[in-house]
Design a protein around this motif. Structure first.
Motif, PDB file in Angstrom:
ATOM      1  N   GLU A  31       0.954  -1.228  -0.253  1.00  0.00           N
ATOM      2  CA  GLU A  31      -0.075  -0.007   0.164  1.00  0.00           C
ATOM      3  C   GLU A  31       1.087   1.281   0.161  1.00  0.00           C
ATOM      4  O   GLU A  31       1.899   1.398  -0.008  1.00  0.00           O
ATOM      5  CB  GLU A  31      -0.635  -0.017   1.269  1.00  0.00           C
ATOM      6  CG  GLU A  31      -1.669  -1.040   1.510  1.00  0.00           C
ATOM      7  CD  GLU A  31      -3.147  -0.881   1.572  1.00  0.00           C
ATOM      8  OE1 GLU A  31      -3.166  -0.435   0.999  1.00  0.00           O
ATOM      9  OE2 GLU A  31      -3.893  -1.821   1.118  1.00  0.00           O
ATOM     10  N   GLY A  32       0.427   2.242   0.042  1.00  0.00           N
ATOM     11  CA  GLY A  32       0.976   3.586  -0.159  1.00  0.00           C
ATOM     12  C   GLY A  32       2.211   4.541  -1.229  1.00  0.00           C
ATOM     13  O   GLY A  32       3.165   4.595  -0.935  1.00  0.00           O
ATOM     14  N   VAL A  33       1.747   3.384  -2.467  1.00  0.00           N
ATOM     15  CA  VAL A  33       2.765   3.997  -3.255  1.00  0.00           C
ATOM     16  C   VAL A  33       2.592   4.714  -3.968  1.00  0.00           C
ATOM     17  O   VAL A  33       1.371   5.634  -4.239  1.00  0.00           O
ATOM     18  CB  VAL A  33       2.410   3.046  -4.270  1.00  0.00           C
ATOM     19  CG1 VAL A  33       3.850   2.906  -5.168  1.00  0.00           C
ATOM     20  CG2 VAL A  33       2.684   1.114  -3.886  1.00  0.00           C
ATOM     21  N   ASN A  34       3.427   6.079  -3.910  1.00  0.00           N
ATOM     22  CA  ASN A  34       3.571   7.578  -4.623  1.00  0.00           C
ATOM     23  C   ASN A  34       4.094   7.003  -5.482  1.00  0.00           C
ATOM     24  O   ASN A  34       4.985   7.078  -6.420  1.00  0.00           O
ATOM     25  CB  ASN A  34       4.615   8.900  -3.702  1.00  0.00           C
ATOM     26  CG  ASN A  34       4.605   8.371  -2.432  1.00  0.00           C
ATOM     27  OD1 ASN A  34       3.004   8.893  -1.943  1.00  0.00           O
ATOM     28  ND2 ASN A  34       4.956   9.194  -1.770  1.00  0.00           N
ATOM     29  N   PHE A  35       2.326   7.249  -7.215  1.00  0.00           N
ATOM     30  CA  PHE A  35       3.262   7.247  -8.227  1.00  0.00           C
ATOM     31  C   PHE A  35       3.548   8.236  -8.511  1.00  0.00           C
ATOM     32  O   PHE A  35       2.914   9.443  -8.150  1.00  0.00           O
ATOM     33  CB  PHE A  35       1.687   6.877  -8.629  1.00  0.00           C
ATOM     34  CG  PHE A  35       1.628   4.741  -9.039  1.00  0.00           C
ATOM     35  CD1 PHE A  35       2.564   3.985  -9.026  1.00  0.00           C
ATOM     36  CD2 PHE A  35       0.376   5.185  -7.546  1.00  0.00           C
ATOM     37  CE1 PHE A  35       2.338   2.668  -9.130  1.00  0.00           C
ATOM     38  CE2 PHE A  35       0.084   3.290  -7.417  1.00  0.00           C
ATOM     39  CZ  PHE A  35       1.142   2.232  -7.917  1.00  0.00           C
ATOM     40  N   ILE A  36       4.204   8.739  -9.729  1.00  0.00           N
ATOM     41  CA  ILE A  36       4.371   9.743 -10.852  1.00  0.00           C
ATOM     42  C   ILE A  36       3.633  10.180 -10.734  1.00  0.00           C
ATOM     43  O   ILE A  36       2.359   9.667 -11.721  1.00  0.00           O
ATOM     44  CB  ILE A  36       5.333   9.086 -11.577  1.00  0.00           C
ATOM     45  CG1 ILE A  36       6.491   9.213 -11.378  1.00  0.00           C
ATOM     46  CG2 ILE A  36       5.312  10.579 -12.492  1.00  0.00           C
ATOM     47  CD1 ILE A  36       7.682   7.767 -12.208  1.00  0.00           C
ATOM     48  N   PRO A  37       2.553  11.895 -10.864  1.00  0.00           N
ATOM     49  CA  PRO A  37       1.291  12.402 -11.089  1.00  0.00           C
ATOM     50  C   PRO A  37       1.707  12.588 -12.511  1.00  0.00           C
ATOM     51  O   PRO A  37       1.899  13.019 -13.238  1.00  0.00           O
ATOM     52  CB  PRO A  37       1.580  13.608 -10.458  1.00  0.00           C
ATOM     53  CG  PRO A  37       2.528  14.085  -9.853  1.00  0.00           C
ATOM     54  CD  PRO A  37       3.667  12.600 -10.153  1.00  0.00           C
TER      55      PRO A  37
END
Ligand code: SAM
Length: 326
Positions: A31-37
């Motif tokens: 969980e909590g993956v910061n994907f590239i906008p």
């Protein structure tokens, strides 16, 4: 083009998205993956422009990776456009196979001849444990569909981890008796969060080789003419091949021919080095090809001499693998 260490750099790997539909335990958190906008991701047009310039700098081979490349909308049209670029000898793709069943035939038609599929286990329950998704059958069907679509060879990438799937080394090797697949055992690499690296899980390519040797006569196959990193073997009487990729134990930096482009438009000379060249900004600022040439040339020239990684003292490489493109 030749870098400062006399290596010919002719291979570009593009991560077309950092999104993935699996959460492999060694690659991404659950969980909590910061994907590239979205706005930061290069458009296909921007990627095509970078590729055109790279071709003029000697890039001949291209691999699409990610994240999961088959997740990005319009990927087949993108591949068709890439395949038509003069000067490019080959376009390939590395996929986790989840969408391979539906895409295998269109991939073949779009100009892909061979494919790499990542699959670390032949057991459905273990697949769930490693990828955190219950999709084993879907991936296996995808591999068989790829075979029927005429994609050849099909390379199966297996990251071998002690205590997780090392008891399947022989099963994967035996698969090459039944199927014409190239099974490639990849050493676990310390990428992403250094606190998550568990050295005890590492198994060297040599150890894998010794285990496979117990199965029968092993024949050495000459290295890939297109410069692949695998040491290649075949079991006598098998239809397929076995490859060993010793990313750490006998790294292939001396012959590394790779340049990488991340989904957010950064060029990287080395998987493990956080040194990046921003190509997106100049692209979006309307700089001309000469300007891009110079950036690409500079990145290639200054490609790190070697990755400097070791099993027991991993260097920090802050971008996760799904962000770089494995
Ligand atoms: N989604 C595609 C796939 O699964 O093949 C492409 C991207 S994935 C990041 C590319 C490859 O990197 C996969 O074969 C995966 O197993 C491998 N990989 C990811 N993290 C790794 C690690 N820490 N060590 C070794 N291989 C890794």
């Amino acid at each position: 083009m030749i870098d400062n260490n006399n290596r010919i750099v002719n291979y570009l790997r593009i991560s077309i998205t950092d999104k993935c539909n699996l959460r492999c335990i060694y690659c991404m958190p659950e969980e909590g993956v910061n994907f590239i906008p979205h706005a930061e991701i290069l458009t296909y047009e921007e990627m095509l422009r970078v590729v055109r310039v790279c071709i003029q700098k000697g890039i001949r081979k291209l691999r699409l990776t990610g994240g999961e490349p088959l997740l990005r909308k319009g990927v087949i049209d993108f591949i068709e456009n890439l395949s038509q670029l003069a000067g490019l000898e080959e376009v390939t793709i590395t996929t986790n196979g989840v969408y391979l069943k539906q895409f295998a035939h269109s991939l073949r038609k779009s100009g892909i001849y061979r494919i790499n599929v990542s699959m670390d286990t032949l057991r459905a329950d273990r697949f769930h444990h490693i990828t955190r998704r219950d999709l084993f059958d879907q991936v296996w069907d995808g591999i068989e569909q790829a075979e029927s679509a005429g994609l050849s060879p099909i390379k199966i990438n297996v990251v071998i981890m002690r205590g997780i799937n090392d008891d399947e080394i022989l099963d994967f090797a035996r698969l090459t008796y039944r199927k014409p697949y190239h099974v490639r055992f990849i050493e676990l690499m310390p990428v992403g969060d250094p606190d998550k690296w568990i050295p005890e899980r590492f198994i060297s390519a040599k150890e894998v080789f010794d285990i496979i040797s117990t199965l029968g006569q092993i024949m050495t196959i000459r290295p890939d003419p297109l410069g692949g990193p695998a040491r290649r073997f075949a079991l006598e009487g098998s239809k397929g091949e076995i490859g060993l990729i010793g990313a750490l134990s006998y790294h292939f930096c001396e012959n590394c021919n790779r340049l990488r482009l991340t989904a957010d438009g950064k060029l990287r000379g080395c998987l493990f080095s956080d040194t990046e060249t921003d190509i997106k900004k100049p692209l979006r600022n309307g700089e001309n090809d000469q300007y891009l040439f110079a950036l690409i040339e500079d990145t290639i020239r200054n490609k790190p001499r070697n990755h400097g990684q070791a099993v027991w003292s991993p260097r920090k490489c802050s971008r996760p693998m799904n962000g770089i493109g494995g």
